[in-house]
Structures are given as structure tokens and as C-alpha cells.
Design an enzyme around this catalytic site. Structure first.
Site, short mmCIF file in Angstrom:
data_model
loop_
_atom_site.label_atom_id
_atom_site.label_comp_id
_atom_site.label_asym_id
_atom_site.label_seq_id
_atom_site.Cartn_x
_atom_site.Cartn_y
_atom_site.Cartn_z
N GLY A 1 -67.17 29.46 -36.38
CA GLY A 1 -68.29 28.87 -35.65
C GLY A 1 -69.41 28.50 -36.60
O GLY A 1 -69.39 28.86 -37.79
N GLY B 1 -73.29 33.64 -34.20
CA GLY B 1 -73.08 35.04 -33.82
C GLY B 1 -71.81 35.66 -34.37
O GLY B 1 -71.44 36.77 -33.98
N LYS B 2 -71.14 34.98 -35.28
CA LYS B 2 -69.87 35.48 -35.83
C LYS B 2 -70.01 36.86 -36.45
O LYS B 2 -69.27 37.79 -36.14
CB LYS B 2 -69.33 34.51 -36.89
CG LYS B 2 -69.11 33.10 -36.45
CD LYS B 2 -68.61 32.24 -37.58
CE LYS B 2 -69.52 32.22 -38.77
NZ LYS B 2 -70.86 31.66 -38.50
N SER B 3 -70.97 36.98 -37.37
CA SER B 3 -71.15 38.25 -38.09
C SER B 3 -71.66 39.34 -37.16
O SER B 3 -71.25 40.50 -37.26
CB SER B 3 -72.12 38.06 -39.26
OG SER B 3 -71.56 37.21 -40.24
N SER C 1 -65.21 36.78 -40.27
CA SER C 1 -66.37 36.05 -39.76
C SER C 1 -66.75 34.97 -40.77
O SER C 1 -67.50 35.24 -41.72
CB SER C 1 -67.55 37.00 -39.53
OG SER C 1 -67.20 38.04 -38.63
#
Length: 252
Positions: A83, A88-90, A154
Site C-alpha cells: 500500500g 497503515g502497513k507498518s 510491510s
């Protein structure tokens, strides 16, 4: 003095077992005759495409047997979260890792920035370097998953081709791979801008920035979609955990 040295040497020689020189050398070095007799059990006929002298060495147990020996509550798999920066991946990846470990599930998060501190610190952000960055992480994630860990990656991973390449790495080894799309509109990701990168990209201070001066190719058929502007971190984690249960990766 020379006489005493010669006498000690003679005594030592007399004390040695009367064996052939090569056998004596191996005995002194701690190498046994049968040390490599099991090599045939792990050597395969699978040769690397880039070098025929590189041959795959197989394990002596299956993934299921490994999980059994470890008393694991899960099988190995990769959750490949992709993304935009700020999607907000991490945040989700770190929270999910914590929740899985609390449940007694073997899990480890591989974060895009963290990998560039070491393994991929020699790579930049050109299209070619991004491809190599993701090829390496695809291989590393597969290693983690192969040893029974749920690998949570991520990475922005902007190009479909590189994500498909990571999937293929896992497919070749029969390792479960699930693409997770952290799906947020660009304006939402930019409004978050946790590291101030969008502002710098808009000002021309950062080149090849995904979403601004470099494209992001959304997944066409991801296994999971997380609209993180609509789901809380908790809800996102629960959705991922339920999916892993449905896929029989998690057994609790």
C-alpha cells in the site's frame, strides 16, 4: 637440549596408534570417516538456473513434521502487506505481530525501512532498485515461512510484477502466500504523512516517490483488502487473524 626434544618427539610418536597417515590426520582433526555419509539424503538434482554447480540441499523433514517437532500452533505463511506510504502497513503489521505472539503463534515482521538499514542498504529507489529490494524480501519472507514462521511484510511494493514475483517464489516452494492490500485514498495517506515524506515529495525534494512522482499499481485480486481509513488497527488485525484461521494456518 636437542636430545631432550628428540626424545619427547620419539615418545609421542611411539604413543600414536599405528594407523595410516590420512586416517591419523582425520582422527587428530576430529573428522570421522562417516561424517559426510548422509550427504546423499539431502542432495537433490535441482540446479540453480544461474549456476549449474549450485544444487538445492533438501531438508530431512516436511513442513508439517517441523511444526509438529516445534509443537507449533501454526503453519508457516507470508502475509504480504502492500500500500501507499501512510496507508497503515507498518502500524497494522506491528500490531498483528504482537497479537500473534501473544497467542503463541510464531510470527515476525519484515518492515520496508528496517530492511534498508542492513540487507538492502545498498539499494536506492529507482524502479530497478525497487525490484531488487522486493526480490530479496520475497526470498527472505519465504525462508521465514518455510521454517514455520508467519512472515508479515510491510512494503509499499508499488509494482504488480514484483508482487507477482514474490508470490511465484512462494509458489515454487509450496509456501502459502497472501497478498494484503492496505487500501486508502491518496489524499488520506497524504494527510497522515507520518514521516513528512509527501510534503517533501510535493516540494520536489524526494524523487521517485510513490503516489506523487512514481506510480502505485493497486493489486487486482488480493486475498485480503484492508480499508484502513474505515477499519481500526484492532479491526484490521482481527480480519487478518480470522483469515489465517479460515486458511488453516492458525490452529487456535
Amino acid at each position: 637440549m636437542l636430545g631432550r626434544v628428540a626424545a619427547r618427539a620419539g615418545a609421542a610418536a611411539a604413543a600414536r596408534p599405528r594407523v595410516a597417515g590420512a586416517v591419523w590426520a582425520r582422527a587428530m582433526s576430529g573428522v570421522k570417516e562417516s561424517t559426510q555419509s548422509g550427504h546423499k539424503d539431502v542432495t537433490t538434482n535441482i540446479k540453480a538456473s544461474h549456476n549449474e554447480h549450485v544444487v538445492w540441499s533438501d531438508a530431512l523433514l516436511t513442513k508439517e513434521e517441523r511444526a509438529k517437532f516445534l509443537n507449533a500452533k501454526n503453519l508457516g505463511a507470508t502475509l504480504y502487506i502492500t500500500g501507499l506510504s501512510g496507508s497503515g502497513k507498518s502500524t497494522v503489521g506491528a500490531a498483528l505481530e504482537h497479537k500473534l505472539l501473544e497467542m503463541g503463534i510464531h510470527a515476525y515482521r519484515l518492515d520496508g525501512d528496517n530492511i534498508r538499514f542492513g540487507l538492502n542498504k545498498n539499494l536506492g529507489f529507482s524502479a530497478e532498485d525497487r525490484e531488487e529490494n522486493l526480490r530479496r524480501i520475497g526470498e527472505v519472507a519465504a525462508l521465514f515461512a518455510d521454517c514455520g514462521v508467519i512472515a508479515i511484510t510491510s512494503f509499499i511494493s508499488p509494482y504488480r510484477a514484483s508482487r507477482d514475483g514474490a508470490r511465484e517464489i512462494h509458489k515454487r516452494q509450496d509456501i502459502p502466500f497472501f497478498e494484503v492490500f492496505a487500501d486508502v485514498p491518496l489524499e488520506v495517506a497524504e494527510s497522515r504523512d507520518p514521516k513528512g515524506l509527501y510534503k517533501k515529495a510535493r516540494a520536489g525534494e524526494i524523487k521517485n516517490f510513490t503516489g506523487i512522482s512514481d506510480p502505485y499499481e493497486p493489486p487486482e485480486s488480493p486475498e485480503i483488502v484492508l480499508p484502513t481509513h474505515q477499519l481500526s488497527v484492532e479491526e484490521s488485525c482481527e480480519k487478518l487473524i480470522q483469515y489465517l484461521r479460515d486458511q488453516k494456518i492458525i490452529r487456535v
